[in-house]
Design an enzyme around this catalytic site. Structure first.
Site, PDB file in Angstrom:
ATOM      1  N   HIS A 111       1.611 -14.719   2.483  1.00  0.00           N
ATOM      2  CA  HIS A 111       2.964 -15.154   2.852  1.00  0.00           C
ATOM      3  C   HIS A 111       2.907 -16.418   3.694  1.00  0.00           C
ATOM      4  O   HIS A 111       3.676 -17.362   3.474  1.00  0.00           O
ATOM      5  CB  HIS A 111       3.662 -14.025   3.614  1.00  0.00           C
ATOM      6  CG  HIS A 111       5.098 -14.287   3.889  1.00  0.00           C
ATOM      7  ND1 HIS A 111       5.748 -13.810   4.998  1.00  0.00           N
ATOM      8  CD2 HIS A 111       6.039 -15.006   3.203  1.00  0.00           C
ATOM      9  CE1 HIS A 111       7.009 -14.197   4.990  1.00  0.00           C
ATOM     10  NE2 HIS A 111       7.214 -14.924   3.916  1.00  0.00           N
ATOM     11  N   HIS A 124      -6.444  -5.236   3.642  1.00  0.00           N
ATOM     12  CA  HIS A 124      -5.734  -5.596   2.406  1.00  0.00           C
ATOM     13  C   HIS A 124      -4.284  -5.971   2.708  1.00  0.00           C
ATOM     14  O   HIS A 124      -3.774  -6.979   2.197  1.00  0.00           O
ATOM     15  CB  HIS A 124      -5.779  -4.423   1.433  1.00  0.00           C
ATOM     16  CG  HIS A 124      -4.896  -4.596   0.233  1.00  0.00           C
ATOM     17  ND1 HIS A 124      -5.339  -5.206  -0.929  1.00  0.00           N
ATOM     18  CD2 HIS A 124      -3.600  -4.264   0.010  1.00  0.00           C
ATOM     19  CE1 HIS A 124      -4.355  -5.230  -1.814  1.00  0.00           C
ATOM     20  NE2 HIS A 124      -3.284  -4.666  -1.270  1.00  0.00           N
ATOM     21  N   GLU A 125      -3.622  -5.170   3.534  1.00  0.00           N
ATOM     22  CA  GLU A 125      -2.224  -5.453   3.862  1.00  0.00           C
ATOM     23  C   GLU A 125      -2.096  -6.748   4.663  1.00  0.00           C
ATOM     24  O   GLU A 125      -1.134  -7.500   4.492  1.00  0.00           O
ATOM     25  CB  GLU A 125      -1.603  -4.279   4.623  1.00  0.00           C
ATOM     26  CG  GLU A 125      -1.542  -2.983   3.832  1.00  0.00           C
ATOM     27  CD  GLU A 125      -0.856  -3.124   2.492  1.00  0.00           C
ATOM     28  OE1 GLU A 125       0.033  -3.988   2.353  1.00  0.00           O
ATOM     29  OE2 GLU A 125      -1.210  -2.382   1.563  1.00  0.00           O
ATOM     30  N   HIS A 168      -1.831  -9.704   2.480  1.00  0.00           N
ATOM     31  CA  HIS A 168      -0.485 -10.063   2.025  1.00  0.00           C
ATOM     32  C   HIS A 168       0.222 -10.943   3.052  1.00  0.00           C
ATOM     33  O   HIS A 168       0.957 -11.872   2.689  1.00  0.00           O
ATOM     34  CB  HIS A 168       0.343  -8.809   1.769  1.00  0.00           C
ATOM     35  CG  HIS A 168      -0.080  -8.050   0.549  1.00  0.00           C
ATOM     36  ND1 HIS A 168      -0.283  -8.658  -0.677  1.00  0.00           N
ATOM     37  CD2 HIS A 168      -0.337  -6.723   0.360  1.00  0.00           C
ATOM     38  CE1 HIS A 168      -0.631  -7.751  -1.569  1.00  0.00           C
ATOM     39  NE2 HIS A 168      -0.682  -6.568  -0.957  1.00  0.00           N
TER      40      HIS A 168
END
Length: 226
Positions: free
Chosen positions: A106, A98-99, A102
């Site tokens: 980006h 999940h991280e 991100h």
């Protein structure tokens, strides 16, 4: 005793927040005891996905705390909590992926993420100033100050609303990658989905809380003006 009926506006959000925190805690604990068949740790999965998406420059760091995992777009660093960094559990792999989602957002300039990152400085200031200005307006009987406080707090609500698609999208990316790269088997994917779904509830609760707080400020302002 003084009774403020506007507190009732916060009750549904409070109940949801308590339930969401309990849900993420119990779900993460459950699937942190179920280990992936392939034996990858959270940090290994994160590195694997980052590299396969051309994000070799993004560092992975271990941080203290429980579920303190996050991606820092300024320093291009993925920070994973101890339980996620070195664990081979289904829960840890889901959170790590999940991280990374991100970081991919980006890289691809995912618009909601870019907007959220750009308004962070404004929200940090407005979230602190809004209450002070609002209650000075209430105490001194100055409606224009209470209105300024409400407008400033609206930035917090906007931030929470933008956060929802950012988090949901990161989770969807994570699950798709874990499936496509066969990092987790089908039965393990189910567990990862449950962990990320439980985590998503905390963001929904935070958004409802912010909206409820805004409605309460408006109710207090209207009552004072009447």
């Amino acid at each position: 005793m003084f009774y403020d009926s506007t507190y009732l506006i916060l009750v549904p959000a409070l109940i949801l927040s308590i339930w969401a925190q309990s849900k993420i805690s119990s779900t993460f604990n459950k699937y942190s005891k179920i280990y992936s068949s392939k034996g990858y740790t959270g940090s290994q999965v994160a590195r694997m996905i980052l590299d396969s998406n051309g994000l070799v420059e993004v560092r992975i760091e271990r941080v203290a705390g429980n579920l303190t995992d996050h991606y820092d777009p300024r320093d291009r660093v993925l920070r994973l909590s101890e339980n996620v960094y070195s664990s081979t559990s289904v829960a840890s792999i889901g959170v790590a992926a999940h991280e990374v989602g991100h970081a991919i957002q980006h890289q691809q300039e995912y618009r909601p993420l870019i907007i959220r990152n750009n308004i962070v400085p404004v929200v940090n200031i407005s979230s602190r100033a809004s209450w002070v200005i609002f209650f000075i307006g209430i105490i001194m009987g100055l409606p224009f100050l209470t209105n300024i406080g409400i407008v400033l707090f609206s930035a917090v609500v906007l931030f929470q609303l933008i956060t929802l698609p950012v988090e949901f999208n990161a989770s969807n990316r994570a699950i798709k990658i874990l499936e496509d790269k066969s990092i987790l088997y089908e039965n393990e994917i189910v567990g990862a989905k449950k962990v990320l779904s439980a985590a998503a509830l905390t963001y929904v609760a935070a958004t409802l809380t912010a909206i409820s707080q805004l409605l309460r400020l408006m109710a207090l302002s209207n009552r004072r003006n009447d």
